[in-house]
Scaffold this motif. Structure first.
Motif, PDB file in Angstrom:
ATOM      1  N   ASP A 196       0.732  -1.192  -0.180  1.00  0.00           N
ATOM      2  CA  ASP A 196       0.039   0.067   0.038  1.00  0.00           C
ATOM      3  C   ASP A 196       0.800   1.035   0.147  1.00  0.00           C
ATOM      4  OD1 ASP A 196      -1.642   2.194   0.624  1.00  0.00           O
ATOM      5  OD2 ASP A 196      -2.837   0.954   2.144  1.00  0.00           O
ATOM      6  N   ALA A 197       0.845   1.958  -1.230  1.00  0.00           N
ATOM      7  CA  ALA A 197       1.817   3.096  -1.109  1.00  0.00           C
ATOM      8  C   ALA A 197       1.606   4.198  -0.211  1.00  0.00           C
ATOM      9  CB  ALA A 197       1.781   3.566  -2.677  1.00  0.00           C
ATOM     10  N   SER A 198       0.398   4.310   0.047  1.00  0.00           N
ATOM     11  CA  SER A 198       0.167   5.495   1.183  1.00  0.00           C
ATOM     12  C   SER A 198       0.685   5.068   2.665  1.00  0.00           C
ATOM     13  CB  SER A 198      -1.363   5.578   1.469  1.00  0.00           C
ATOM     14  OG  SER A 198      -2.208   4.135   1.977  1.00  0.00           O
ATOM     15  N   LYS A 199       1.018   3.675   2.688  1.00  0.00           N
ATOM     16  CA  LYS A 199       1.510   3.353   4.078  1.00  0.00           C
ATOM     17  C   LYS A 199       3.277   3.096   3.864  1.00  0.00           C
ATOM     18  CE  LYS A 199      -2.686   1.307   5.842  1.00  0.00           C
ATOM     19  NZ  LYS A 199      -3.219  -0.223   6.231  1.00  0.00           N
ATOM     20  N   SER A 200       3.732   2.616   2.968  1.00  0.00           N
ATOM     21  CA  SER A 200       5.097   2.447   2.578  1.00  0.00           C
ATOM     22  C   SER A 200       5.441   3.384   1.880  1.00  0.00           C
ATOM     23  CB  SER A 200       5.086   1.211   1.916  1.00  0.00           C
ATOM     24  OG  SER A 200       4.818   1.182   0.282  1.00  0.00           O
ATOM     25  N   GLY A 201       5.064   4.089   1.028  1.00  0.00           N
ATOM     26  CA  GLY A 201       5.606   5.217   0.277  1.00  0.00           C
ATOM     27  C   GLY A 201       6.157   4.594  -1.189  1.00  0.00           C
ATOM     28  N   GLY A 202       5.655   3.369  -1.359  1.00  0.00           N
ATOM     29  CA  GLY A 202       6.081   2.620  -2.753  1.00  0.00           C
ATOM     30  C   GLY A 202       7.255   1.956  -2.833  1.00  0.00           C
ATOM     31  N   ILE A 203       7.734   1.510  -3.740  1.00  0.00           N
ATOM     32  CA  ILE A 203       8.601   0.762  -4.125  1.00  0.00           C
ATOM     33  C   ILE A 203      10.117   1.676  -3.781  1.00  0.00           C
ATOM     34  CG2 ILE A 203      10.408  -0.143  -5.749  1.00  0.00           C
ATOM     35  CD1 ILE A 203       8.180  -1.994  -5.009  1.00  0.00           C
ATOM     36  N   ALA A 204      10.266   2.746  -4.098  1.00  0.00           N
ATOM     37  CA  ALA A 204      11.352   3.646  -4.233  1.00  0.00           C
ATOM     38  C   ALA A 204      11.632   4.174  -2.719  1.00  0.00           C
ATOM     39  CB  ALA A 204      11.213   4.946  -5.074  1.00  0.00           C
ATOM     40  N   THR A 205      10.516   4.302  -1.935  1.00  0.00           N
ATOM     41  CA  THR A 205      10.670   4.503  -0.451  1.00  0.00           C
ATOM     42  C   THR A 205      11.011   3.389   0.220  1.00  0.00           C
ATOM     43  OG1 THR A 205       9.145   6.484  -0.803  1.00  0.00           O
ATOM     44  CG2 THR A 205       9.758   5.696   1.499  1.00  0.00           C
ATOM     45  N   ASN A 206      10.382   2.408   0.056  1.00  0.00           N
ATOM     46  CA  ASN A 206      10.347   1.212   0.763  1.00  0.00           C
ATOM     47  C   ASN A 206      11.768   0.366   0.818  1.00  0.00           C
ATOM     48  OD1 ASN A 206       9.105  -0.274   3.196  1.00  0.00           O
ATOM     49  ND2 ASN A 206       8.769  -2.157   1.550  1.00  0.00           N
ATOM     50  N   ILE A 207      12.133  -0.015  -0.231  1.00  0.00           N
ATOM     51  CA  ILE A 207      13.477  -0.503  -0.664  1.00  0.00           C
ATOM     52  C   ILE A 207      14.756   0.230  -1.231  1.00  0.00           C
ATOM     53  CG2 ILE A 207      11.802  -2.662  -0.980  1.00  0.00           C
ATOM     54  CD1 ILE A 207      13.098  -2.480  -3.928  1.00  0.00           C
ATOM     55  N   GLY A 208      14.265   1.444  -1.546  1.00  0.00           N
ATOM     56  CA  GLY A 208      15.374   2.259  -1.867  1.00  0.00           C
ATOM     57  C   GLY A 208      15.973   3.464  -1.287  1.00  0.00           C
ATOM     58  N   ILE A 209      15.303   3.694  -0.365  1.00  0.00           N
ATOM     59  CA  ILE A 209      15.834   4.819   0.460  1.00  0.00           C
ATOM     60  C   ILE A 209      17.214   4.747   1.205  1.00  0.00           C
ATOM     61  CG2 ILE A 209      14.555   4.296   2.893  1.00  0.00           C
ATOM     62  CD1 ILE A 209      13.943   7.264   2.764  1.00  0.00           C
ATOM     63  N   HIS A 210      17.541   3.696   1.613  1.00  0.00           N
ATOM     64  CA  HIS A 210      18.933   3.572   1.917  1.00  0.00           C
ATOM     65  C   HIS A 210      20.062   3.911   1.024  1.00  0.00           C
ATOM     66  CE1 HIS A 210      17.470  -0.257   1.284  1.00  0.00           C
ATOM     67  NE2 HIS A 210      18.595  -0.751   1.273  1.00  0.00           N
ATOM     68  N   PHE A 211      19.637   3.346  -0.250  1.00  0.00           N
ATOM     69  CA  PHE A 211      20.576   3.604  -1.528  1.00  0.00           C
ATOM     70  C   PHE A 211      20.552   5.219  -1.663  1.00  0.00           C
ATOM     71  CE2 PHE A 211      19.146  -0.776  -2.363  1.00  0.00           C
ATOM     72  CZ  PHE A 211      20.532  -1.337  -2.196  1.00  0.00           C
ATOM     73  N   TYR A 212      19.367   5.948  -1.918  1.00  0.00           N
ATOM     74  CA  TYR A 212      19.402   7.174  -1.813  1.00  0.00           C
ATOM     75  C   TYR A 212      20.243   8.108  -1.033  1.00  0.00           C
ATOM     76  CZ  TYR A 212      15.964   5.734  -4.966  1.00  0.00           C
ATOM     77  OH  TYR A 212      14.988   5.205  -6.041  1.00  0.00           O
ATOM     78  N   ASP A 213      20.019   7.502   0.302  1.00  0.00           N
ATOM     79  CA  ASP A 213      20.831   8.163   1.413  1.00  0.00           C
ATOM     80  C   ASP A 213      22.273   7.936   1.123  1.00  0.00           C
ATOM     81  OD1 ASP A 213      21.203   9.335   4.192  1.00  0.00           O
ATOM     82  OD2 ASP A 213      22.491   7.388   4.338  1.00  0.00           O
ATOM     83  N   MET A 214      22.635   7.008   0.927  1.00  0.00           N
ATOM     84  CA  MET A 214      24.210   6.436   0.690  1.00  0.00           C
ATOM     85  C   MET A 214      24.786   7.465  -0.680  1.00  0.00           C
ATOM     86  SD  MET A 214      25.680   3.230  -1.270  1.00  0.00           S
ATOM     87  CE  MET A 214      25.009   3.460  -2.732  1.00  0.00           C
TER      88      MET A 214
END
Length: 311
Positions: free
Chosen positions: A174-192
């Motif tokens: 549920d993108a409204s809860k997780s933020g979608g794929i980029a947020t849920n599995i990608g955010i640590h890569f974007y931070d890096m």
């Protein structure tokens, strides 16, 4: 010895927090989860009180303070992404510092609001950005700084982690809860990436579907083509033939960065830093939150440098 509470004890990432609390020689006094499959606690803190209702959990912490003079020092938060904001606020109201999994919050304005609350209560909000502690990533950052290269690096990020049918039924689907794929599995890569290569200058999205997303990010010192997917059909043929369900690759100027191992101790290292007052806070998390918010909301574009998997 510091006193901890843990919210989200039945979650996937909770055991890493339990281990970190124990490995840093601290005490878990209470844990909360709406699901009661938390037998893992016996391996770490069998005497910790456990609750399935927030109200009783909250009351218990209040009673410990008033009746036994037991004060809460930290609340570790491993709950679904959309609940992080609320549970961080609860921790600060209880006079405790927060240690929250990423994404710290889903929207940039939530960071501003939490900053005000942090100052009001005089507590600290910490987040887990464990890739910043990974030896291979630290070495890459040091290499980039030392090179002081005038031209931008060319980076390809590919992360495919297959998920079954359960994913869509859970809060993660549920993108409204997780933020979608980029947020849920990608955010640590974007931070890096922002930690190593500087501020974002351009953010384009070429693909945004329920189970995959791709785009182009330009930082001060790098041009990044990225592709994220939970669809096993996205896996390269040679990976599928081996029966593997995960593929992770980061190349910098064509050179593969190996960081598949070395993750088991990173939460403990994160806790060690937090306990010394050197944890990653709101401002450390801000860049990656801005990036994923834009990825969720920017319009799709068809032009520009695309990741090879998009083609």
């Amino acid at each position: 010895m510091k006193n901890f509470a843990l919210i989200g004890a039945a979650g996937y990432i909770a055991p890493r927090h339990l281990r970190a609390i124990k490995d840093t020689h601290n005490n878990l006094i209470a844990a909360l989860d709406k699901f009661d499959s938390v037998g893992i606690m016996d391996s770490y803190f069998p005497k910790a009180d456990f609750f399935v209702e927030f109200e009783r959990f909250d009351r218990h912490i209040e009673k410990l303070k008033r009746q036994q003079n037991v004060h809460l020092d930290y609340v570790s938060i491993c709950t679904p992404n959309y609940l992080h904001d609320s549970h961080i606020r609860m921790a600060l109201r209880r006079g405790a510092d927060a240690i929250c999994e990423k994404p710290l919050v889903l929207n940039p304005w939530n960071v501003d609001a939490l900053s005000d609350i942090e100052q009001e209560y005089g507590q600290k909000i910490n987040t887990i950005l464990q890739l910043r502690l990974h030896p291979s990533i630290i070495a890459l950052k040091q290499k980039v700084v030392a090179a002081n290269k005038k031209e931008k690096y060319d980076v390809d990020l590919t992360y495919i982690t297959s998920r079954g049918n359960w994913y869509d039924i859970s809060w993660k689907g549920d993108a409204s809860k997780s933020g979608g794929i980029a947020t849920n599995i990608g955010i640590h890569f974007y931070d890096m990436l922002s930690w190593i290569f500087g501020e974002v200058q351009e953010n384009k999205v070429h693909l945004r579907e329920k189970d995959k997303s791709a785009g182009y990010l330009e930082f001060e010192n790098a041009r990044v083509r990225w592709y994220l997917s939970i669809d096993e059909n996205s896996l390269p043929k040679e990976v599928q033939e081996k029966g593997q369900r995960t593929y992770r690759s980061i190349t910098v100027d064509g050179e593969e960065i190996e960081f598949s191992g070395g993750f088991t101790e990173l939460h403990t290292k994160s806790y060690q830093g937090i306990l010394k007052g050197n944890g990653f806070g709101l401002e450390d998390a801000r860049n990656s939150i801005n990036i994923v918010h834009a990825i969720r909301n920017n319009g799709l574009v068809t032009q520009g440098e695309k990741h090879p998997f998009v083609r």
